[in-house]
Design a protein around this motif. Sequence first.
Motif: not given
Length: 126
Positions: A32-33, A91-92, A101-107, A124-125
Amino acid sequence: MTNVDQFESMFRSASREVFRHKPVNIESVLVVTDRDEEKAGLFGDRIRQFLKLVSADEKVRWRDVNGSEFQTAGELLKLVESAAPDIICTYRNLHSGAWKWPYSLGTHVDLLTQHTDVPVMLLPHP
Protein backbone atom coordinates in the motif's frame (compact mmCIF):
# COMPACT_ATOMS: atom_id res chain seq x y z
CA MET A 1 11.35 -7.26 47.99
CA THR A 2 9.64 -4.74 50.14
CA ASN A 3 5.99 -5.44 49.45
CA VAL A 4 3.52 -7.94 48.06
CA ASP A 5 2.97 -6.00 44.82
CA GLN A 6 6.64 -6.35 43.86
CA PHE A 7 6.53 -10.08 44.60
CA GLU A 8 3.39 -10.52 42.50
CA SER A 9 4.91 -8.53 39.64
CA MET A 10 8.09 -10.66 39.62
CA PHE A 11 6.08 -13.86 39.92
CA ARG A 12 3.86 -12.97 36.94
CA SER A 13 6.81 -11.87 34.80
CA ALA A 14 8.33 -15.34 35.21
CA SER A 15 5.16 -17.01 33.95
CA ARG A 16 5.47 -16.96 30.16
CA GLU A 17 4.59 -19.17 27.28
CA VAL A 18 7.62 -20.95 25.81
CA PHE A 19 8.48 -19.87 22.26
CA ARG A 20 7.90 -22.50 19.61
CA HIS A 21 8.96 -21.97 16.03
CA LYS A 22 6.04 -22.18 13.66
CA PRO A 23 6.51 -21.49 9.94
CA VAL A 24 4.37 -18.72 8.50
CA ASN A 25 2.57 -19.42 5.23
CA ILE A 26 2.27 -16.25 3.16
CA GLU A 27 0.18 -16.58 0.02
CA SER A 28 -0.72 -12.95 -0.68
CA VAL A 29 0.98 -9.62 -0.01
CA LEU A 30 -0.68 -6.21 -0.29
CA VAL A 31 1.70 -3.30 -0.89
CA VAL A 32 0.00 0.00 0.00
CA THR A 33 1.33 3.41 -1.05
CA ASP A 34 -0.07 6.89 -1.56
CA ARG A 35 1.97 7.38 -4.72
CA ASP A 36 0.90 7.31 -8.37
CA GLU A 37 0.72 4.04 -10.28
CA GLU A 38 4.28 4.17 -11.62
CA LYS A 39 5.92 5.01 -8.30
CA ALA A 40 3.71 2.47 -6.50
CA GLY A 41 5.01 -0.20 -8.89
CA LEU A 42 8.62 0.83 -8.20
CA PHE A 43 7.99 0.71 -4.45
CA GLY A 44 6.39 -2.73 -4.85
CA ASP A 45 9.38 -3.93 -6.85
CA ARG A 46 11.73 -2.78 -4.08
CA ILE A 47 9.70 -4.68 -1.49
CA ARG A 48 9.62 -7.82 -3.64
CA GLN A 49 13.41 -7.57 -3.94
CA PHE A 50 13.71 -7.10 -0.16
CA LEU A 51 11.44 -10.06 0.58
CA LYS A 52 13.06 -12.54 -1.80
CA LEU A 53 12.50 -15.42 0.62
CA VAL A 54 8.76 -14.85 0.57
CA SER A 55 8.50 -14.06 -3.12
CA ALA A 56 10.70 -16.99 -4.17
CA ASP A 57 7.54 -19.06 -3.94
CA GLU A 58 5.76 -18.51 -7.25
CA LYS A 59 2.39 -19.03 -5.59
CA VAL A 60 2.62 -15.74 -3.66
CA ARG A 61 0.18 -13.16 -5.03
CA TRP A 62 1.38 -9.56 -4.94
CA ARG A 63 -0.90 -6.56 -5.30
CA ASP A 64 0.31 -2.97 -5.43
CA VAL A 65 -2.22 -0.36 -4.29
CA ASN A 66 -1.54 3.19 -5.42
CA GLY A 67 -2.79 6.44 -3.93
CA SER A 68 -5.63 6.92 -6.41
CA GLU A 69 -7.35 3.73 -5.20
CA PHE A 70 -8.15 5.17 -1.76
CA GLN A 71 -8.25 8.52 0.02
CA THR A 72 -9.73 7.82 3.44
CA ALA A 73 -8.79 5.26 6.05
CA GLY A 74 -12.24 3.67 5.65
CA GLU A 75 -11.67 3.18 1.91
CA LEU A 76 -8.33 1.55 2.69
CA LEU A 77 -9.96 -0.80 5.19
CA LYS A 78 -12.51 -1.88 2.56
CA LEU A 79 -9.66 -2.47 0.10
CA VAL A 80 -7.85 -4.66 2.63
CA GLU A 81 -11.02 -6.62 3.41
CA SER A 82 -11.64 -7.33 -0.27
CA ALA A 83 -8.03 -8.31 -0.97
CA ALA A 84 -7.73 -10.49 2.19
CA PRO A 85 -3.91 -10.45 2.25
CA ASP A 86 -1.69 -12.45 4.59
CA ILE A 87 0.53 -9.39 5.16
CA ILE A 88 0.40 -5.68 4.35
CA CYS A 89 3.56 -3.74 3.47
CA THR A 90 3.36 0.04 3.78
CA TYR A 91 4.91 3.10 5.41
CA ARG A 92 3.88 5.77 7.93
CA ASN A 93 1.51 8.67 7.25
CA LEU A 94 -0.15 7.67 4.00
CA HIS A 95 -1.85 10.65 2.31
CA SER A 96 -0.19 13.02 4.79
CA GLY A 97 2.85 15.27 4.92
CA ALA A 98 3.48 14.29 8.54
CA TRP A 99 5.91 11.52 7.50
CA LYS A 100 8.65 14.12 8.00
CA TRP A 101 8.06 13.99 11.76
CA PRO A 102 9.35 10.92 13.61
CA TYR A 103 6.54 10.14 16.06
CA SER A 104 3.35 9.58 14.10
CA LEU A 105 2.04 6.53 12.25
CA GLY A 106 -0.90 8.33 10.69
CA THR A 107 -4.59 7.53 10.52
CA HIS A 108 -4.31 4.87 7.82
CA VAL A 109 -1.64 2.78 9.58
CA ASP A 110 -3.40 3.18 12.94
CA LEU A 111 -6.53 1.74 11.37
CA LEU A 112 -4.66 -1.15 9.76
CA THR A 113 -2.91 -2.12 12.98
CA GLN A 114 -5.93 -1.74 15.27
CA HIS A 115 -8.90 -2.89 13.17
CA THR A 116 -7.53 -5.77 11.11
CA ASP A 117 -5.95 -9.09 12.04
CA VAL A 118 -3.48 -8.78 9.16
CA PRO A 119 0.16 -8.19 10.15
CA VAL A 120 1.54 -4.86 8.91
CA MET A 121 5.18 -4.47 7.88
CA LEU A 122 6.20 -0.82 8.20
CA LEU A 123 8.99 0.26 5.91
CA PRO A 124 10.87 3.55 5.54
CA HIS A 125 9.05 6.26 3.61
CA PRO A 126 10.18 6.14 -0.02
